[in-house]
Structure formats: C-alpha cells, structure tokens
Design a protein around this motif. Structure first.
Motif, PDB file in Angstrom:
ATOM      1  N   ALA A 195      43.139  27.806  75.146  1.00 62.93           N
ATOM      2  CA  ALA A 195      44.514  27.783  74.640  1.00 62.93           C
ATOM      3  C   ALA A 195      44.541  27.471  73.149  1.00 62.93           C
ATOM      4  N   ILE A 196      43.712  26.516  72.723  1.00 60.69           N
ATOM      5  CA  ILE A 196      43.635  26.163  71.305  1.00 60.69           C
ATOM      6  C   ILE A 196      43.126  27.339  70.484  1.00 60.69           C
ATOM      7  N   ASP A 197      42.094  28.014  70.985  1.00 61.41           N
ATOM      8  CA  ASP A 197      41.519  29.158  70.264  1.00 61.41           C
ATOM      9  C   ASP A 197      42.531  30.290  70.140  1.00 61.41           C
ATOM     10  N   LEU A 198      43.264  30.564  71.221  1.00 66.21           N
ATOM     11  CA  LEU A 198      44.284  31.612  71.171  1.00 66.21           C
ATOM     12  C   LEU A 198      45.392  31.259  70.185  1.00 66.21           C
ATOM     13  N   ALA A 199      45.779  29.980  70.170  1.00 66.73           N
ATOM     14  CA  ALA A 199      46.822  29.544  69.239  1.00 66.73           C
ATOM     15  C   ALA A 199      46.348  29.665  67.797  1.00 66.73           C
ATOM     16  N   LEU A 200      45.082  29.372  67.557  1.00 65.73           N
ATOM     17  CA  LEU A 200      44.530  29.467  66.205  1.00 65.73           C
ATOM     18  C   LEU A 200      44.478  30.904  65.712  1.00 65.73           C
ATOM     19  N   ILE A 201      44.052  31.804  66.582  1.00 64.98           N
ATOM     20  CA  ILE A 201      43.821  33.172  66.113  1.00 64.98           C
ATOM     21  C   ILE A 201      45.069  34.048  66.164  1.00 64.98           C
ATOM     22  N   THR A 202      46.035  33.697  67.043  1.00 63.18           N
ATOM     23  CA  THR A 202      47.256  34.507  67.134  1.00 63.18           C
ATOM     24  C   THR A 202      48.482  33.810  66.565  1.00 63.18           C
ATOM     25  N   ALA A 203      48.406  32.495  66.325  1.00 64.45           N
ATOM     26  CA  ALA A 203      49.528  31.711  65.765  1.00 64.45           C
ATOM     27  C   ALA A 203      50.792  31.836  66.614  1.00 64.45           C
ATOM     28  N   GLN A 204      50.616  31.879  67.929  1.00 60.91           N
ATOM     29  CA  GLN A 204      51.767  31.991  68.815  1.00 60.91           C
ATOM     30  C   GLN A 204      52.189  30.636  69.371  1.00 60.91           C
ATOM     31  N   ARG A 205      53.396  30.576  69.888  1.00 58.16           N
ATOM     32  CA  ARG A 205      53.924  29.342  70.468  1.00 58.16           C
ATOM     33  C   ARG A 205      53.299  29.075  71.838  1.00 58.16           C
ATOM     34  N   ARG A 206      53.468  27.848  72.278  1.00 61.65           N
ATOM     35  CA  ARG A 206      52.927  27.416  73.565  1.00 61.65           C
ATOM     36  C   ARG A 206      53.362  28.330  74.706  1.00 61.65           C
ATOM     37  N   THR A 207      54.657  28.646  74.748  1.00 59.88           N
ATOM     38  CA  THR A 207      55.200  29.488  75.821  1.00 59.88           C
ATOM     39  C   THR A 207      54.509  30.838  75.876  1.00 59.88           C
ATOM     40  N   ASP A 208      54.327  31.455  74.707  1.00 61.14           N
ATOM     41  CA  ASP A 208      53.744  32.799  74.658  1.00 61.14           C
ATOM     42  C   ASP A 208      52.243  32.782  74.917  1.00 61.14           C
ATOM     43  N   ILE A 335      51.468  38.016  61.899  1.00 64.10           N
ATOM     44  CA  ILE A 335      50.741  37.339  62.974  1.00 64.10           C
ATOM     45  C   ILE A 335      51.681  36.432  63.755  1.00 64.10           C
ATOM     46  N   ALA A 336      52.479  35.654  63.014  1.00 63.05           N
ATOM     47  CA  ALA A 336      53.366  34.677  63.664  1.00 63.05           C
ATOM     48  C   ALA A 336      54.581  35.326  64.291  1.00 63.05           C
ATOM     49  N   GLY A 337      54.943  36.519  63.810  1.00 64.66           N
ATOM     50  CA  GLY A 337      56.154  37.157  64.328  1.00 64.66           C
ATOM     51  C   GLY A 337      57.387  36.721  63.586  1.00 64.66           C
ATOM     52  N   HIS A 338      57.225  36.258  62.321  1.00 61.93           N
ATOM     53  CA  HIS A 338      58.372  35.883  61.512  1.00 61.93           C
ATOM     54  C   HIS A 338      59.028  37.146  60.976  1.00 61.93           C
ATOM     55  N   ALA A 339      60.305  37.282  61.235  1.00 60.34           N
ATOM     56  CA  ALA A 339      61.027  38.467  60.784  1.00 60.34           C
ATOM     57  C   ALA A 339      61.357  38.347  59.311  1.00 60.34           C
ATOM     58  N   SER A 340      61.169  39.431  58.572  1.00 57.09           N
ATOM     59  CA  SER A 340      61.569  39.443  57.171  1.00 57.09           C
ATOM     60  C   SER A 340      63.078  39.678  57.095  1.00 57.09           C
ATOM     61  N   GLU A 341      63.662  39.488  55.912  1.00 61.09           N
ATOM     62  CA  GLU A 341      65.111  39.604  55.764  1.00 61.09           C
ATOM     63  C   GLU A 341      65.591  41.013  56.079  1.00 61.09           C
ATOM     64  N   GLY A 342      64.728  41.988  55.801  1.00 60.97           N
ATOM     65  CA  GLY A 342      65.153  43.365  56.003  1.00 60.97           C
ATOM     66  C   GLY A 342      65.085  43.847  57.433  1.00 60.97           C
ATOM     67  N   ILE A 355      59.817  49.266  69.516  1.00 56.30           N
ATOM     68  CA  ILE A 355      58.928  49.428  68.376  1.00 56.30           C
ATOM     69  C   ILE A 355      58.080  48.166  68.248  1.00 56.30           C
ATOM     70  N   TRP A 356      56.771  48.330  68.373  1.00 56.13           N
ATOM     71  CA  TRP A 356      55.871  47.183  68.325  1.00 56.13           C
ATOM     72  C   TRP A 356      55.427  46.910  66.896  1.00 56.13           C
ATOM     73  N   SER A 357      55.442  45.639  66.515  1.00 56.49           N
ATOM     74  CA  SER A 357      54.924  45.214  65.226  1.00 56.49           C
ATOM     75  C   SER A 357      53.431  44.953  65.384  1.00 56.49           C
ATOM     76  N   GLU A 358      52.623  45.569  64.514  1.00 60.72           N
ATOM     77  CA  GLU A 358      51.174  45.453  64.661  1.00 60.72           C
ATOM     78  C   GLU A 358      50.622  44.331  63.799  1.00 60.72           C
ATOM     79  N   ALA A 359      49.704  43.540  64.350  1.00 62.26           N
ATOM     80  CA  ALA A 359      49.088  42.435  63.625  1.00 62.26           C
ATOM     81  C   ALA A 359      47.578  42.477  63.819  1.00 62.26           C
ATOM     82  N   VAL A 360      46.874  42.007  62.817  1.00 66.09           N
ATOM     83  CA  VAL A 360      45.409  42.011  62.866  1.00 66.09           C
ATOM     84  C   VAL A 360      44.906  40.560  62.883  1.00 66.09           C
ATOM     85  N   PRO A 361      44.591  40.022  64.057  1.00 67.39           N
ATOM     86  CA  PRO A 361      44.124  38.638  64.153  1.00 67.39           C
ATOM     87  C   PRO A 361      42.632  38.549  63.861  1.00 67.39           C
ATOM     88  N   ASP A 362      42.296  38.382  62.588  1.00 61.69           N
ATOM     89  CA  ASP A 362      40.872  38.384  62.204  1.00 61.69           C
ATOM     90  C   ASP A 362      40.460  37.087  61.523  1.00 61.69           C
TER      91      ASP A 362
END
Length: 370
Positions: A195-208, A335-342, A355-362
């Motif tokens: 769980a810690i590793d997934l949170a580190l590499i994807t920056a997602q919340r606990r629920t997700d 990565i985090a899923g933060h929406a930009s103003e636009g 429409i899926w937003s693509e992220a590169v967890p590297d």
C-alpha cells in the motif's frame, strides 16, 4: 389543581410577566428558578420579550407538535428526509457518507426535540465552538446545505448556519521524511508495504489505493477512477502507464492469497458479519489501514520529539510522493489527478464515453522500498 387567577393588573399579560403597580414597571419571573428580571415600563417590549422567553422555556412544546402530526417540521425528521432523499442523487463516496453519518449523529444529539425554525445562530455557534476547527468547518458547511434546503421548503425563515463564521484551520501534521517513511515501511506487514509503495508511485488517496484491482491492469495501463473527484473533473479518470517501476510494485502485490485487490490481506479470523458487508473477504478497510500504519509508525519510533497531532499518517505518503516527483523534475499534477483551471467535466450520465487522463508513474522509490 386549578391555577390561581391573575389579578387585574396582570390580566392580558403573557405567562410569567407581571406589572409592578407601585413602580409602573414590568418584570419577568424565570420559570426554571423563580428569579426576577426587570423589563422596564414599555408594555409592548415587555410582552414581546416574555413571549419569546416562554417559547424557549416550553420544553414540552415539541412533543405536542409530534402528537399533532407536525413532525415534518422537527429538525431530526427533516434530517432523516435529507439523508434519505437528498443525498443519494449526489452519488457521494463511501468515505464521505461515513463522515456525514458521524456529523448527523452529532446534529441529532444537539438539536433533539427542536423544530427546524427553533434552531438559532447561537445554538449552532455554541456547538461549533466545542469542536476542532476542521470538524467545526465540516459541520458548518453541512448545516448550511441542510438549512438551505429547509428554507427552500419554508420550514425556516433564513439559514442560521450561514451566519456563523468559518474557523481558521492551522495545519499541525508534518510531512513524512524519506528516512522516516523507510523506517515505518520496514516495520509494516507485507500488505501495508504494498500500500505504501502504491501510494508513493501513484500519489493516490487511501480510498483509491485500496480499490485497485488486478483486473484494472490491462493493455499496459492501470486504470483508476478516483472516488473523491469522479464527478468533478477530467482528472478523475486516470490510466497509469505500467512502467518498470509500477510493474515491480504490482508484482510484489501477488502472493499466495487469492484476491482481486492489489492491496489485500488474510484476516486473523473471518467474521461472518464483516464478510457479508465487504466486497471480498481479503479487502482491507480504510480504518484498518490507518490503524496498521499508526502501529508501524509507533514501532519505528522515527519521529522523536514530534507531538501526537504532528505525526503524519498514511495520507501524508501522498504529499511525500508529490514532493519527490517535483524534486525529480517530473509533473506530479497528472499523477495526483489535480485538475487544472482549464479542465471541465467530461463525464455525464448521458455520455457513454469517458476521456482518460494519462499519467506516467516512473518515480524511483528504491531509496524507501529497497
């Protein structure tokens, strides 16, 4: 026993209000303890004040309203309707609904026996003053929405919660350090390490993190629908490219326990009641993850001298992840899923396509994960 009739001077006056013939002034006798209060010579003001006070002291008035069929105007009855009929169409996450349920129990205790239009600004302010700033602001926002709906139905003349003031929230929790999280991870069981590793590499919340499944990995991507913001922006639908770094974490999640979830565990003992409410018996509950992370942190004893309220939890792993992405010169926003103003909504019920937003967890997490 029939009450003694009032004398001529006090006829026509509300209960508990009396005229002092000698001075020509009015005075009010508080029914709870018999204490007297001077109301001056103005009859209109004295009568008006006495009526308001009598209403406040009529403890049984709300019970009478229930018998007469006026329970729809009781706050608890309206809250039941709000919870049953107004919340479901919003399709809130399980975590949000759980938080609301805690606040609803508090509201029912605080305003039991009160009609909607009897709840004053002062009553709400006094309740909020006893809470922490964060909890108070959450309760205030929820009450504002509740009373907006009540006012729209004509159950109260205005919104008393809206007249209260938002509290200033001072952030007390500190961020994880690389060394601190590494020490915590070393004390954590295998499923929590995942769980810690997934949170580190994807920056997602606990629920997700806890909702991720092996079947979500397909065609070279890990598909994630953020539960908190899935109805707010494009960034709620993210597909993570399965980079070598992410693949290593996913591979570590596979073990001898057959489970659909990446983060899973074999319970110490299976409880029938819990098994019936869970999607799968190996699924890790959010509260259990929080508790297990705290136990690992205490075992690691990595943040010496920090106060309890300063101790970072699992949620702060996400903040460390974004910090490390930024430090590595990478874009952590997608990565985090933060929406930009636009960004605007791309998902509505009548639309079949997302429409899926693509992220590169590297991110290289070897310094922490080994």
């Amino acid at each position: 026993m029939v009450p003694r009739p009032r004398n001529k001077s006090n006829k026509g006056l509300p209960q508990n209000l009396y005229l002092d013939d000698r001075r020509g002034t009015y005075r009010y006798r508080r029914p709870t303890d018999g204490k007297w209060f001077q109301f001056g010579t103005d009859r209109v003001k004295a009568v008006d004040a006495a009526k308001q006070l009598n209403l406040a002291f009529m403890q049984g008035a709300d019970l009478v309203g229930v018998v007469l069929g006026e329970s729809a105007e009781m706050f608890t009855a309206f809250l039941d309707d709000y919870e049953k009929n107004l919340l479901p169409p919003r399709e809130l996450s399980k975590g949000t609904l759980g938080l609301y349920a805690v606040h609803f129990r508090r509201f029912r205790r605080e305003f039991e026996g009160k009609a909607v239009d009897q709840i004053s600004i002062r009553m709400i302010a006094q309740m909020l003053d006893l809470l922490t700033p964060r909890t108070a602001n959450q309760c205030r926002a929820l009450l504002i929405d509740i009373f907006n709906h009540a006012a729209a139905k004509g159950l109260c003349p205005d919104n008393p919660a809206a007249s209260t003031i938002n509290r200033i929230e001072k952030k007390t929790r500190k961020r994880h350090t690389v060394d601190g999280l590494k020490a915590i991870r070393e004390k954590a069981p295998a499923w929590l390490q995942n769980a810690i590793d997934l949170a580190l590499i994807t920056a997602q919340r606990r629920t997700d993190i806890l909702a991720m499944k092996f079947e979500d990995v397909k065609d070279g991507y890990l598909y994630v629908v953020q539960q908190k913001t899935s109805k707010a922006s494009d960034a709620a639908w993210i597909r993570f490219r399965v980079t070598p770094e992410l693949q290593r974490v996913i591979s570590h999640c596979r073990d001898n326990v057959v489970s659909p979830f990446l983060v899973h565990r074999r319970p110490d003992r299976k409880r029938q009641k819990q098994a019936e409410t869970k999607e799968h018996w190996t699924k890790v509950e959010e509260r259990y993850l929080t508790r297990a992370f705290k136990e690992a942190r205490e075992a690691a004893d990595c943040y010496k001298g920090w106060k309890e309220e300063e101790m970072p939890g699992f949620h702060e792993v996400r903040a460390l992840s974004l910090h490390l992405y930024k430090k590595a010169g990478k874009d952590g926003q997608k990565i985090a899923g933060h929406a930009s103003e636009g960004m605007t909504k791309n998902y509505q019920k009548e639309h079949a396509e997302v429409i899926w937003s693509e992220a590169v967890p590297d991110l290289d997490i070897s310094e922490i994960a080994g």
